[in-house]
Scaffold this active site. Sequence first.
Site, PDB file in Angstrom:
ATOM      1  CG  HIS A  19      -2.288  10.569  -7.734  1.00 46.65           C
ATOM      2  ND1 HIS A  19      -3.216   9.505  -8.480  1.00 46.65           N
ATOM      3  CD2 HIS A  19      -2.492  10.510  -6.380  1.00 46.65           C
ATOM      4  CE1 HIS A  19      -3.790   8.936  -7.439  1.00 46.65           C
ATOM      5  NE2 HIS A  19      -3.272   9.458  -6.183  1.00 46.65           N
ATOM      6  CB  THR A  20       4.210  13.138 -10.065  1.00 46.76           C
ATOM      7  OG1 THR A  20       4.682  12.313  -8.884  1.00 46.76           O
ATOM      8  CG2 THR A  20       3.476  14.305  -9.646  1.00 46.76           C
ATOM      9  CB  SER A  52       0.873 -14.922   4.899  1.00 46.15           C
ATOM     10  OG  SER A  52       1.035 -13.734   5.473  1.00 46.15           O
ATOM     11  CG  ASP A 153       4.464   2.002  -4.263  1.00 45.72           C
ATOM     12  OD1 ASP A 153       4.560   3.155  -3.952  1.00 45.72           O
ATOM     13  OD2 ASP A 153       3.226   1.633  -4.171  1.00 45.72           O
TER      14      ASP A 153
END
Length: 371
Positions: A19-20, A52, A153
């Site tokens: 969460h930084t 997919s 990410d």
Amino acid sequence: MRESASWLAPGRVNLIGEHTDYNDGFVLPLAIEFGCRATVSPGPEGMLRFTSAQEPDPVEVPVADLAPGAVPGWAAYPAGVLWALGVDLPGLTVAVDSDVPLGAGLSSSAALTCSVGGAANDLLELGLSPRELVAATRKAENDFVGAPTGGMDQLASMLGEAGSVLFCDMRTLDVRPVPFGLDAEGLALLVVDSRAPHRHADGEYAARRRSCEQAASTLGLRALRDVVDLDEALAKLAAEPDGEVLVKRARHIVTENARVTDVVALLDAGKVREIGPALTASHASMRDDFEITVPEVDVLVEALLAAGAYGARMTGGGFGGCVIALLDQNAVDDAARAAVAAATAHGFATPRTFTTSPAAGAHSVGAHHAG
């Protein structure tokens, strides 16, 4: 135009720094062996078709209708990437196949978007750099899908390197590979997927983000990354109407940033085992100050530490997901069994366990040319 282009992009584990990212802080992720392969090829005029291997039905969208909110479900991610590229699109077919476990907090979405972005960039010969692809895939998740990801990410999936964790400054987006030589040290990174259902994750994530922004604003700072004197900052926050919550949230972010830089310094010095206490302290901070763990992951962390882990923590955004533990290689099997036994004793779902080490970031895995 080529007949097709294929890219493989990995999921990620965050070694430390939770969460930084949206607080302009520091994170230390690694790309993992699980990933998503995307193949993009020309399709029927004016149509986008998404398939997919993990989903039963294809999704088709007219190019002219491509806009946020227009594409349902999983296909919003690859569609969002094509939209975020900002170019006139021909008809395209996008086929994806992923082995990143869903719902485990290993960023299956970044693996999906980065693989599609790389393949589309190749097929359409756009010439975008990896950095520009990071920006496009983040824009896809933020602005098309509506997922408030902080960018870690996509950086990890696109820029990760085998054998290294990626030290990321989320204000400047500067990154530096930091050696994480597990095998040479006789170590392993065990990942334990709690398989706990993600409870209230979206709403709670947004609430944490609001608290951090409120704390920074109260302190007159651009972001909590800029806190210099923690005690002074916490005293000022404590005087606010909701001071108790602001103090806890700010304390986690400031101390977590310090833990990231401490871990980087240890890894730079080759002291891999010595990062363990920082991992465990990170988990305690997430549990007590940021309040994002759940009983399933707390039980797993305690079991892994009791089984000899140098350090253990939840990884990912919280409210479920995975725990990681740094262990001697010869302790992995016993620790994995201990984790499963602890979960079973508490009546929790049976965890899935695997070891991982830093893998390569997104890359081309082939293209076919017409003619």
